[in-house]
Design a protein around this motif. Structure first.
Motif, PDB file in Angstrom:
ATOM      1  N   ASN A 101       0.794  -1.226   0.000  1.00  0.00           N
ATOM      2  CA  ASN A 101       0.000   0.000   0.000  1.00  0.00           C
ATOM      3  C   ASN A 101       0.827   1.276   0.000  1.00  0.00           C
ATOM      4  O   ASN A 101       0.272   2.369  -0.055  1.00  0.00           O
ATOM      5  N   LEU A 119       3.323   8.151 -10.349  1.00  0.00           N
ATOM      6  CA  LEU A 119       2.067   8.384  -9.647  1.00  0.00           C
ATOM      7  C   LEU A 119       0.891   7.730 -10.373  1.00  0.00           C
ATOM      8  O   LEU A 119       0.015   7.130  -9.738  1.00  0.00           O
ATOM      9  N   ALA A 122       1.152   4.034  -9.788  1.00  0.00           N
ATOM     10  CA  ALA A 122       0.784   3.725  -8.403  1.00  0.00           C
ATOM     11  C   ALA A 122      -0.723   3.754  -8.221  1.00  0.00           C
ATOM     12  O   ALA A 122      -1.306   2.907  -7.534  1.00  0.00           O
ATOM     13  N   SER A 123      -1.369   4.721  -8.829  1.00  0.00           N
ATOM     14  CA  SER A 123      -2.824   4.820  -8.740  1.00  0.00           C
ATOM     15  C   SER A 123      -3.494   3.598  -9.355  1.00  0.00           C
ATOM     16  O   SER A 123      -4.451   3.048  -8.802  1.00  0.00           O
ATOM     17  N   HIS A 126      -3.537   0.725  -7.084  1.00  0.00           N
ATOM     18  CA  HIS A 126      -4.250   0.985  -5.828  1.00  0.00           C
ATOM     19  C   HIS A 126      -3.296   1.184  -4.646  1.00  0.00           C
ATOM     20  O   HIS A 126      -3.612   0.821  -3.509  1.00  0.00           O
ATOM     21  N   SER A 128      -1.751   3.359  -1.802  1.00  0.00           N
ATOM     22  CA  SER A 128      -2.384   4.416  -1.012  1.00  0.00           C
ATOM     23  C   SER A 128      -1.450   5.591  -0.738  1.00  0.00           C
ATOM     24  O   SER A 128      -1.858   6.751  -0.835  1.00  0.00           O
ATOM     25  N   TYR A 129      -0.189   5.299  -0.400  1.00  0.00           N
ATOM     26  CA  TYR A 129       0.738   6.335   0.052  1.00  0.00           C
ATOM     27  C   TYR A 129       2.051   6.280  -0.731  1.00  0.00           C
ATOM     28  O   TYR A 129       2.516   5.210  -1.105  1.00  0.00           O
ATOM     29  N   TYR A 130       2.634   7.457  -0.939  1.00  0.00           N
ATOM     30  CA  TYR A 130       3.990   7.500  -1.476  1.00  0.00           C
ATOM     31  C   TYR A 130       4.788   8.564  -0.737  1.00  0.00           C
ATOM     32  O   TYR A 130       4.248   9.570  -0.272  1.00  0.00           O
ATOM     33  N   ASN A 161      -2.578  14.370  -6.743  1.00  0.00           N
ATOM     34  CA  ASN A 161      -2.945  13.261  -5.852  1.00  0.00           C
ATOM     35  C   ASN A 161      -4.464  13.119  -5.739  1.00  0.00           C
ATOM     36  O   ASN A 161      -4.995  12.002  -5.700  1.00  0.00           O
ATOM     37  N   GLN A 165      -6.275   9.862  -6.462  1.00  0.00           N
ATOM     38  CA  GLN A 165      -6.630   9.242  -5.180  1.00  0.00           C
ATOM     39  C   GLN A 165      -5.412   8.617  -4.500  1.00  0.00           C
ATOM     40  O   GLN A 165      -5.396   7.459  -4.087  1.00  0.00           O
ATOM     41  N   LEU A 166      -4.373   9.443  -4.360  1.00  0.00           N
ATOM     42  CA  LEU A 166      -3.149   9.073  -3.668  1.00  0.00           C
ATOM     43  C   LEU A 166      -2.903  10.045  -2.521  1.00  0.00           C
ATOM     44  O   LEU A 166      -3.445  11.147  -2.501  1.00  0.00           O
ATOM     45  N   TYR A 196      -4.683  15.013   0.922  1.00  0.00           N
ATOM     46  CA  TYR A 196      -3.924  14.330  -0.125  1.00  0.00           C
ATOM     47  C   TYR A 196      -2.413  14.492  -0.015  1.00  0.00           C
ATOM     48  O   TYR A 196      -1.679  13.944  -0.824  1.00  0.00           O
TER      49      TYR A 196
END
Length: 315
Positions: A101, A119, A122-123, A126, A128-130, A161, A165-166, A196
């Motif tokens: 995640n 990014l 990553a989206s 799914h 969640s965080y970077y 973000n 949705q990150l 975000y």
């Protein structure tokens, strides 16, 4: 242990099919951690001598809930290969029944096409965080103007973000880069949408820089905390110079009891990235080849994991 974990998830999933619950409700009930257990992810920097599949398997076997995957130069996933390699990495890691995640990156700006590629990838997976890269003060600008420049860069990252949705995170880090001071981080986060973009709060670096005042820094930044990093240190004289030396959890100067009590006071239980920066034959540096038996590294990870969970329960 890995097989047992897989069997448990498979059997429970089959049983859930007989119950009048939605798939999402079932998934949330399985993944939800009890209040006295932290969601601890191993920082994959320390497992870069393993491939994606082995990283997931060992993290699961050691008892971690997930992997904080390095997606940066010299990381598990190279930025220029992110479109093809990140899906492979996530699939291989999660096949062991754990999550992926969060990622650690060298992202700095929406104006960098490679940063945007990371990014977007990553989206799609799914994530969640970077975590971003650390910003350097610009030599041609006063410090205040440098902070305003990075404040604007983070604002733009936060806007992206939201679309993807990150949640982005900036880590406080001891030294002379932007973010060693709590106030620097508060400043660069001032204009971004807090939902975000926030901070990856590192208690080790906070105590190195803050001494007795680290609690003030925590009070300042706690509304912005999205992810936390756990590791330990102590001051030692090395070749006649005092240095902050990294040590296993519980053997150093980090006041985990007070820190965890503060987190609980504010009802904060963010996901954890566990770092092991003390000597582990090169694993602590992210080497792809290490000079000690892998079991030594795995044992150290398991010991730090157990210590953290124990300290959290006791706080």
């Amino acid at each position: 242990m890995m097989q047992t974990r897989r069997e448990f998830i498979t059997k429970t999933a089959c049983a859930a099919g007989l119950l009048p619950f939605s798939a999402l409700a079932f998934q949330n009930s399985i993944l939800e951690q009890p209040n006295d257990v932290l969601d601890i992810n191993i920082f994959s920097k320390h497992l870069q001598f393993l491939d994606y599949k082995s990283t997931g398997e060992m993290a699961a076997e050691m008892g971690f809930s997930g992997v904080d995957l390095t997606v940066r130069p010299k990381g598990h996933v190279l930025p220029e290969l992110v479109k093809t390699e990140l899906p492979k990495a996530v699939k291989a890691i999660t096949a062991s029944g754990i999550n992926c995640n969060m990622i650690t990156t060298s992202i700095e700006s929406v104006n960098n096409l490679l940063d945007v590629d990371i990014l977007v990838a990553a989206s799609k997976e799914h994530i969640s965080y970077y975590r971003t890269n650390w910003f350097k003060y610009k030599e041609d600008l006063p410090m205040r103007d440098s902070l305003l420049f990075y404040q604007n860069e983070i604002k733009k990252l936060g806007d992206l973000n939201e679309k993807l949705q990150l949640v982005g995170c900036y880590q406080n880090h001891a030294g002379i880069s932007v973010g060693a001071s709590y106030w620097e981080i508060k400043n660069i986060l001032e204009t971004v949408n807090q939902k975000y973009f926030g901070t990856q709060y590192d208690i080790r670096h906070a105590m190195v820089e803050g001494g007795y005042s680290w609690e003030n820094g925590f009070q300042l930044l706690h509304p912005n905390i999205k992810v936390i990093v756990l590791k330990d240190f102590k001051w030692e004289k090395v070749n006649g110079k005092w240095e902050a030396t990294n040590v296993p959890i519980g053997e150093g100067m980090v006041d985990f009891d007070k820190y965890f009590k503060l987190l609980k006071h504010y009802n904060l239980k963010p996901p954890v990235s566990l770092h092991l920066e003390y000597d582990l034959g090169g694993a602590e540096k992210g080497n792809t080849e290490i000079s000690i038996d892998k079991k030594v590294v795995f044992d150290a990870m398991k010991n730090d994991l157990k210590k953290v969970q124990k300290l959290w329960k006791q706080a």
